[in-house]
Design an enzyme around this catalytic site. Structure first.
Site, short mmCIF file in Angstrom:
data_model
loop_
_atom_site.label_atom_id
_atom_site.label_comp_id
_atom_site.label_asym_id
_atom_site.label_seq_id
_atom_site.Cartn_x
_atom_site.Cartn_y
_atom_site.Cartn_z
N LEU A 91 0.95 -1.25 0.12
CA LEU A 91 -0.05 0.17 -0.02
C LEU A 91 0.92 1.35 -0.15
CD1 LEU A 91 -2.54 -1.16 2.72
CD2 LEU A 91 -2.88 -1.12 0.12
N GLU B 71 4.85 3.17 1.81
CA GLU B 71 6.03 3.15 2.63
C GLU B 71 5.97 4.37 3.70
OE1 GLU B 71 10.16 0.98 3.09
OE2 GLU B 71 8.93 0.91 1.23
N GLY C 157 7.88 6.11 7.47
CA GLY C 157 9.28 6.36 8.02
C GLY C 157 9.80 5.03 8.82
N PRO D 237 7.45 -0.54 5.29
CA PRO D 237 6.19 -0.63 4.05
C PRO D 237 5.06 -1.24 4.84
CG PRO D 237 7.86 -2.69 4.34
CD PRO D 237 8.24 -1.63 5.23
N ASP E 227 1.35 15.48 14.01
CA ASP E 227 1.63 15.77 12.56
C ASP E 227 0.17 15.43 11.85
OD1 ASP E 227 3.20 15.72 10.40
OD2 ASP E 227 3.57 13.60 10.22
#
Length: 790
Positions: free
Chosen positions: A478, A480, A482, A485, A597
């Site tokens: 789907l 990748e 940090g 994957p 984030d």
């Protein structure tokens, strides 16, 4: 070496470009025109590349291809359009007809369709300065509207800068190299070179069997078994590995270095030769030598050939000599066989001692079964002979003592490693027992099976995960993030899941992994992505999430072809759902969580387009009474970070509020925050919204696709709330309880906003972040830790 030069001369003779091909010196074939065999070529603007018809060893046929101009690289085409279907000489032509078809044909009515269209106009086929032949639709001003077809999507045996090796998941296109049959015949041969994005290495196959691998792509941009290419040649190779939901590929570029001769053009080409070698044509250096993978050799990425009767040290070597006459032999005149096929056949035939070509055109095979007599003068015919280079017994006696010492040391080291491994297994068993409910047995054998944690999470076996993801097949990938994957999977009961494999560079140990699982298990809200469980296998740790079929919000709202799925009612519902999720994190969860984030790519959508906040990789835990925290390591995504966090490292719940405000304006407008708007100066979305608000034109911010159906009061309320959330001072921004009230209660009187932060456009180099995260698919990164308040 002399034989190699002879083959190169044959290249030049068989694929020379006729002198009369200079009639049309330009780089473009316009619609309605054609290139003829005897009169026309295209030449790139930089003068490096020529495209046209080329004569082969057979004077009656020709191929259509591209080569470096002026006989660079021995005049051999690096791309050919009709490998399997040569054209009849003198009558061959390439036509770009008035309906948009790009077709190779000859007088025999035999044709090869490169591109087929239906009544497409304003087309042009251009030979670009990169060596790419592109069919494009152009505007009336002559600029490119769209690319319809390009030769770089159909590589043959050569790899140039800007060309891709890999796979396009959307179209199913596989970008790979295929060798020629021989050094003179361009029909497809025995070898293929592919890029494997899962293990990040080049894979060379002979007739589908792995022959050689490059080793993984290293951090310095070279491969494990091609390190000589770094800095020691006239060009430095810069490899770019790209992997996302649409495609995964390897691309390279080159730059000159201190070894490059002055006034030398910067061009490059790798060629997959007919014998399986890979040649860097610019420096005439082998990436993979022609005789390196010779049978038993398993060094430098080579794979041992299949053959049960061949022992250690057996290999093929080029030898001069002959056989007793008559000598038993088998001759195969099949013209589709290459010398590599001959060596493979001989290797598997236990009686065979040597092999060579079967036909004068270097195709077919002859296998020899009699004793070979070597001629040390080198004046005789050469053969590929199976030899054994193992050292003789007399030379090996002296090495037994050091071998014994090495074996003893190895035994001691093995004992230590086994002890450490056993200790790690015991720690894992203890870890899993602590997570399991108290009414379940703690037998170590249970670690092989699926189980349920005491925190409403599941422990999945590695067998279950492998079956669900089809062994992490690349088509199930789907994206990748940090920390590793993410793959889609389907459990045996039909439940869809998303599995994240935490990479070793994530830095998470077993204790941190355990604490994280327990923490996330406590976050239960309809607008947060739900963690289902985990899997631990050896050094690998995996997280299992609920699967979000509609991926991330940015994949829809910023896509012109999809944003129509989100009418105003759905967008308003998404805004409210995100607000409810943030309110839960800040106020009603067991722990006070600051996300840090929040952005559109971290908002996932379920089958009903309901929002789910994901990616807690940057999240931090607050004590209940803490107001703000200071950190020396600022992380996040440019455009969503509050000014006090970006400039001073201070974050609080108001940092998330700021990010939410940016997100609201993006959802309303359907535009990214870093998109530039031109008024009297370039400004970003937040500043543009503020300018419209001051001029009482805020409704103009609305996405044009929503202009036919929307609630003006709701739109203006959302814009007002968004601007309140992005104000310069954190104390002026509303907390999430106020935000939710402002959005859901029409009776709530909204205060006018003040000038927002970042009211002019700025580039990333002007920021003081120590780290800037790029937006990357819909993966759910998790790495939560507690900081002390200042």
């Amino acid at each position: 070496m002399a034989e190699k030069h002879m083959y190169k001369i044959i290249h030049f003779l068989f694929f020379c470009f006729c002198a009369s091909h200079v009639a049309a010196v330009n780089n473009t074939l316009n619609q309605g025109n054609k290139l003829n065999f005897s009169t026309d070529t295209l030449v790139s603007n930089n003068g490096l590349f020529t495209l046209g018809f080329y004569s082969s060893g057979d004077p009656n046929i020709s191929y259509f291809g591209i080569l470096y101009k002026d006989s660079i690289y021995k005049g051999k085409p690096f791309w050919i359009a009709n490998l399997d279907k040569p054209m009849a000489n003198n009558t061959a032509s390439l036509t770009l007809d008035t309906t948009g078809n790009l077709i190779l044909s000859d007088a025999s009515q035999d044709s090869v369709t490169l591109y087929s269209a239906q009544s497409t106009t304003n087309l042009a086929a251009v030979l670009e300065d990169s060596g790419n032949f592109v069919l494009q639709q152009v505007t009336t001003s002559g600029s490119t509207a769209q690319i319809l077809w390009q030769s770089f999507d159909y590589p043959t045996d050569s790899y140039l800068p800007g060309m891709k090796l890999g796979v396009n998941y959307k179209t199913g296109t596989n970008w790979s190299l295929t060798s020629w049959l021989t050094d003179s015949f361009p029909t497809p041969g025995a070898f293929t070179l592919d890029w494997d994005p899962d293990i990040r290495e080049l894979v060379l196959r002979r007739r589908g069997v792995i022959f050689w691998t490059s080793g993984q792509l290293l951090n310095n941009g070279t491969f494990e078994y091609t390190t000589f290419l770094a800095g020691s040649t006239q060009l430095d190779f810069i490899f770019n590995n790209v992997s996302d939901v649409d495609e995964a590929y390897l691309m390279y570029s080159v730059v000159t270095n201190e070894y490059t001769p002055a006034d030398t053009l910067n061009f490059s080409m790798w060629t997959l030769e007919y014998d399986g070698s890979i040649l860097d044509q610019y420096d005439s250096l082998y990436v993979l030598g022609p005789n390196l993978c010779d049978g038993s050799n398993t060094a430098f990425g080579c794979k041992r050939w299949e053959g049960s009767c061949r022992g250690k040290g057996d290999k093929f070597a080029v030898r001069s000599g002959g056989f007793d006459n008559p000598v038993p032999r088998n001759v195969y005149d099949n013209v589709s066989l290459t010398i590599s096929d001959c060596k493979d056949m001989c290797w598997k035939d236990c009686k065979c001692v040597a092999a060579t070509f079967g036909n004068s055109n270097r195709t077919g095979c002859t296998l020899f079964y009699g004793p070979f007599s070597q001629d040390l003068t080198g004046a005789s015919v050469t053969y590929f002979v199976i030899v054994n280079d193992s050292p003789s017994p007399g030379r090996t006696n002296w090495i037994w003592i050091p071998i014994a010492i090495v074996l003893a040391l190895a035994a001691i080291l093995l004992g230590i490693l086994l002890y450490l491994r056993r200790r790690k297994i015991q720690q894992k068993e203890k870890f899993l027992r602590e997570l399991m409910t108290s009414d379940r047995p703690s037998d170590a054998n249970e670690l092989k099976n699926d189980g349920n944690m005491g925190h409403n999470l599941n422990i999945y076996s590695v067998v279950t995960i492998m079956e669900a993801t089809n062994s992490f097949a690349i088509r199930n990938k789907l994206g990748e993030g940090g920390f590793g994957p993410v793959y889609k999977g389907i459990l045996a009961d039909g439940q869809e899941i998303a599995v994240k494999r935490l990479s070793r560079r994530s830095g998470q140990g077993l204790v941190e992994f355990k604490n994280e699982l327990i923490l996330i298990a406590k976050l239960q809200h309809t607008n947060l992505v739900r963690l289902l469980g985990c899997c631990i296998h050896g050094e690998e740790k995996m997280l299992v999430y609920e699967y979000m079929p509609n991926k991330s919000l940015d994949s829809i709202i910023f896509d012109e072809s999809k944003k129509g799925l989100l009418n105003w009612g759905k967008r308003y519902s998404i805004i409210e759902g995100i607000a409810q999720g943030l309110l839960y994190l800040h106020k009603y969860s067991r722990l006070k969580i600051i996300h840090r984030d929040l952005k559109v790519s971290n908002i996932l959508l379920d089958e009903n387009l309901n929002p789910k906040i994901s990616d807690f990789g940057m999240a931090r835990i607050f004590n209940t009474n803490d107001m703000e925290v200071n950190t020396i390591r600022v992380v996040g995504t440019y455009g969503y970070m509050s000014p006090e966090y970006a400039m001073e490292g201070v974050f609080s719940v108001k940092s998330d509020v700021f990010s939410f405000g940016v997100l609201v304006l993006e959802i309303v407008s359907g535009r990214k925050n870093h998109s530039l708007f031109q008024l009297d100066r370039p400004i970003i979305l937040v500043a543009y919204a503020w300018e419209l608000w001051k001029e009482d034109r805020a409704i103009e911010l609305l996405d044009p696709t929503l202009r036919d159906s929307y609630s003006k009061d709701q739109v203006l309320r959302c814009i007002n709330v968004g601007l309140l959330c992005v104000e310069e001072s954190a104390s002026d921004r509303p907390a999430m309880p106020e935000v939710v009230s402002m959005l859901t209660s029409e009776a709530t009187q909204l205060p006018p906003p003040k000038q927002p932060a970042f009211s002019t456009a700025r580039s990333t180099k002007d920021t003081s972040f120590s780290e800037i995260r790029t937006e990357n698919s819909s993966t759910n990164e998790v790495s939560i830790s507690v900081l002390n308040a200042r």
